[in-house]
Design an enzyme around this catalytic site. Structure first.
Site, PDB file in Angstrom:
ATOM      1  N   GLY A  71     -16.993 -53.086 -47.773  1.00  0.00           N
ATOM      2  CA  GLY A  71     -16.247 -52.651 -46.608  1.00  0.00           C
ATOM      3  C   GLY A  71     -16.830 -53.109 -45.297  1.00  0.00           C
ATOM      4  O   GLY A  71     -16.103 -53.497 -44.371  1.00  0.00           O
ATOM      5  N   THR A  72     -18.143 -53.077 -45.172  1.00  0.00           N
ATOM      6  CA  THR A  72     -18.778 -53.466 -43.914  1.00  0.00           C
ATOM      7  C   THR A  72     -18.499 -54.928 -43.590  1.00  0.00           C
ATOM      8  O   THR A  72     -18.141 -55.269 -42.456  1.00  0.00           O
ATOM      9  CB  THR A  72     -20.296 -53.206 -43.972  1.00  0.00           C
ATOM     10  OG1 THR A  72     -20.525 -51.791 -44.079  1.00  0.00           O
ATOM     11  CG2 THR A  72     -20.990 -53.724 -42.730  1.00  0.00           C
ATOM     12  N   ASN A 147     -13.605 -41.106 -42.886  1.00  0.00           N
ATOM     13  CA  ASN A 147     -14.567 -40.909 -43.962  1.00  0.00           C
ATOM     14  C   ASN A 147     -15.250 -39.544 -43.917  1.00  0.00           C
ATOM     15  O   ASN A 147     -15.728 -39.053 -44.929  1.00  0.00           O
ATOM     16  CB  ASN A 147     -15.630 -42.015 -43.945  1.00  0.00           C
ATOM     17  CG  ASN A 147     -16.244 -42.211 -42.581  1.00  0.00           C
ATOM     18  OD1 ASN A 147     -15.541 -42.524 -41.615  1.00  0.00           O
ATOM     19  ND2 ASN A 147     -17.549 -42.040 -42.467  1.00  0.00           N
ATOM     20  N   SER A 199     -12.947 -51.161 -50.201  1.00  0.00           N
ATOM     21  CA  SER A 199     -14.307 -51.239 -50.739  1.00  0.00           C
ATOM     22  C   SER A 199     -14.316 -50.787 -52.187  1.00  0.00           C
ATOM     23  O   SER A 199     -13.763 -49.729 -52.523  1.00  0.00           O
ATOM     24  CB  SER A 199     -15.255 -50.360 -49.913  1.00  0.00           C
ATOM     25  OG  SER A 199     -16.565 -50.399 -50.447  1.00  0.00           O
ATOM     26  N   GLY A 200     -14.957 -51.559 -53.054  1.00  0.00           N
ATOM     27  CA  GLY A 200     -14.943 -51.272 -54.479  1.00  0.00           C
ATOM     28  C   GLY A 200     -15.575 -49.951 -54.860  1.00  0.00           C
ATOM     29  O   GLY A 200     -15.031 -49.200 -55.671  1.00  0.00           O
ATOM     30  N   HIS A 201     -16.723 -49.621 -54.291  1.00  0.00           N
ATOM     31  CA  HIS A 201     -17.451 -48.449 -54.782  1.00  0.00           C
ATOM     32  C   HIS A 201     -16.865 -47.132 -54.293  1.00  0.00           C
ATOM     33  O   HIS A 201     -17.379 -46.055 -54.624  1.00  0.00           O
ATOM     34  CB  HIS A 201     -18.943 -48.548 -54.442  1.00  0.00           C
ATOM     35  CG  HIS A 201     -19.294 -48.297 -53.011  1.00  0.00           C
ATOM     36  ND1 HIS A 201     -19.937 -47.144 -52.600  1.00  0.00           N
ATOM     37  CD2 HIS A 201     -19.120 -49.043 -51.910  1.00  0.00           C
ATOM     38  CE1 HIS A 201     -20.141 -47.199 -51.288  1.00  0.00           C
ATOM     39  NE2 HIS A 201     -19.669 -48.344 -50.855  1.00  0.00           N
ATOM     40  N   THR A 237     -20.636 -68.158 -53.529  1.00  0.00           N
ATOM     41  CA  THR A 237     -20.240 -68.063 -54.929  1.00  0.00           C
ATOM     42  C   THR A 237     -19.675 -66.683 -55.233  1.00  0.00           C
ATOM     43  O   THR A 237     -20.264 -65.669 -54.871  1.00  0.00           O
ATOM     44  CB  THR A 237     -21.453 -68.336 -55.842  1.00  0.00           C
ATOM     45  OG1 THR A 237     -21.955 -69.639 -55.563  1.00  0.00           O
ATOM     46  CG2 THR A 237     -21.073 -68.237 -57.315  1.00  0.00           C
ATOM     47  N   CYS A 326     -23.737 -43.264 -44.300  1.00  0.00           N
ATOM     48  CA  CYS A 326     -24.429 -44.238 -43.479  1.00  0.00           C
ATOM     49  C   CYS A 326     -25.224 -43.590 -42.364  1.00  0.00           C
ATOM     50  O   CYS A 326     -26.039 -44.230 -41.706  1.00  0.00           O
ATOM     51  CB  CYS A 326     -23.422 -45.227 -42.876  1.00  0.00           C
ATOM     52  SG  CYS A 326     -22.482 -46.110 -44.136  1.00  0.00           S
TER      53      CYS A 326
END
Length: 394
Positions: A71-72, A147, A199-201, A237, A326
């Site tokens: 996300g960042t 959040n 964001s994945g997590h 990559t 954070c």
């Protein structure tokens, strides 16, 4: 001790199905997705499949999906990728620091920045945005769901105002992903959103993988240089296992949203809030009355320091947060809560409970035993708590 996890806005557990989808790309199909041999092309096919899953979730073209490290990075790419000295950026006082700090860095490079205020419920009023627009407003960046409080912004109306004024619109949808429908198609309710962060997590995928949706009409300058990956928008990559995991988690989330999942999770959140209100005096929900995502409660406990309460609950097996992960360890009160008008003392007395879709009724009921006892103990030690008055009220 059975631990109870109520900090899903900080991170979610990796679902077993997601891990199993990722496993072969660590051990067997480890090729570089840019290689032309069979191992490389197998990896490329997996990346393309995941990209298609995310495109289905967003109702966009696969080519509009850019994979990032999280996300960042996606937030930074959205802002730095379209803004230049002399441009005007509009954002808000309650954004995640990935946007706030990026905005501050851009301001030092000649970008004019306006931070919009919020109502006491944490809402950006459309009229406030309209009044802030300027001829040189290049980008408006407003988060979808906060959040810390879970408060949902009227993104469709805000994006429409930005477009009518000739500006691009970005939304940090990290806390909306996996909880709310997302439709950026020409006929969708997010049709005026040009850039969107995931964001994945936060949706039961691994850490270290994220997405920036970039509408095909948007010209984006890359932050990284060194390769033509992601259609020259993000060199590096590809993190194939992470991308595969995100694609799998996206498919699971899409099915969960279409089911009764969000309603059931909201019922658990309400059960927690109502149980706390019934047992503890001088407490309340920040953002109450505003639309909120199904899993998030920001609750203040007057006469208690959030850090002390967090530690006390952790020792009893309940994991919660004092706000954004954070900001863990920060001495300053939450910028989100102070922007909503809370005093520094009340902001420092706030705990965030963020349930996951794995949370059970039994865990909520157990938490409702632990929280009142911990608050009562800490208030006994507080010089500001009027014990006789509190007992008479109760």
């Amino acid at each position: 001790m059975h631990r109870i996890y109520m900090d899903a806005n900080a991170t979610t557990p990796l679902l077993p199905e997601v891990f199993e989808a990722m496993r072969p790309f660590y051990l067997e199909h480890y090729g570089n997705a840019s290689s032309i041999h069979q191992q490389g092309q197998h990896a490329r096919a997996a990346v393309d499949h995941a990209r298609e899953s995310i495109a289905r979730l967003l109702h966009c073209r696969p080519a509009e999906v850019v994979f990032t490290s999280g996300g960042t990075e996606s937030d930074n790419l959205a802002l730095f990728g379209v803004l230049a000295p002399g441009d005007h950026l509009i954002t808000t006082a309650i954004e995640h620091h990935a946007v706030l700090h990026a905005a501050q860095a851009l301001a030092s490079r000649g970008v004019e920045v306006t931070f919009l205020p919020v109502t006491p419920q944490g809402i950006i009023e459309p009229t406030t945005l309209l009044a802030a627009l300027q001829p040189n407003t290049r980008l408006v960046s407003i988060m979808y769901a906060n959040n810390e409080t879970g408060v949902i912004q009227p993104i469709d109306a805000l994006a429409g105002i930005a477009h009518a004024g000739g500006s691009l619109f970005h939304t940090d949808a990290v806390q909306a992903g996996g909880k709310l429908p997302l439709d950026v198609s020409p006929h969708g309710f997010l049709k005026d959103v040009d850039l969107l962060t995931l964001s994945g997590h936060k949706i039961y995928a691994p850490k270290g993988i994220g997405v920036l949706y970039v509408r095909r009409s948007v010209r984006l300058s890359p932050m990284f240089h060194g390769g033509a990956h992601e259609r020259q928008r993000r060199a590096g990559t590809e993190n194939v296992p992470g991308i595969v995991g995100l694609g799998k988690a996206t498919d699971i989330s899409a099915d969960w949203i279409k089911s009764e999942g969000p309603a059931k999770l909201a019922a658990l959140r309400d059960r927690l809030e109502q149980g706390i209100a019934a047992q503890i005096d001088e407490t309340g929900v920040n953002g109450a009355g505003a639309p909120r995502v199904c899993n998030t409660s920001s609750i203040y406990f007057d006469h208690v320091e959030a850090e002390a309460l967090l530690i006390a609950l952790d020792l009893k097996g309940l994991s919660v947060s004092g706000g954004s992960a954070c900001q863990s360890g920060a001495s300053e009160p939450s910028h989100v809560l102070t922007a909503m008008g809370l005093s520094a003392a009340r902001a420092r007395a706030t705990i965030r409970f963020s349930l996951s879709k794995l949370t059970t009724e039994e865990e909520v009921d157990e938490a409702l035993k632990l929280i009142p006892a911990a608050v009562a103990h800490l208030r006994e030690l507080s010089p500001t708590y009027n014990k006789s008055e509190a007992h008479s009220i109760a």
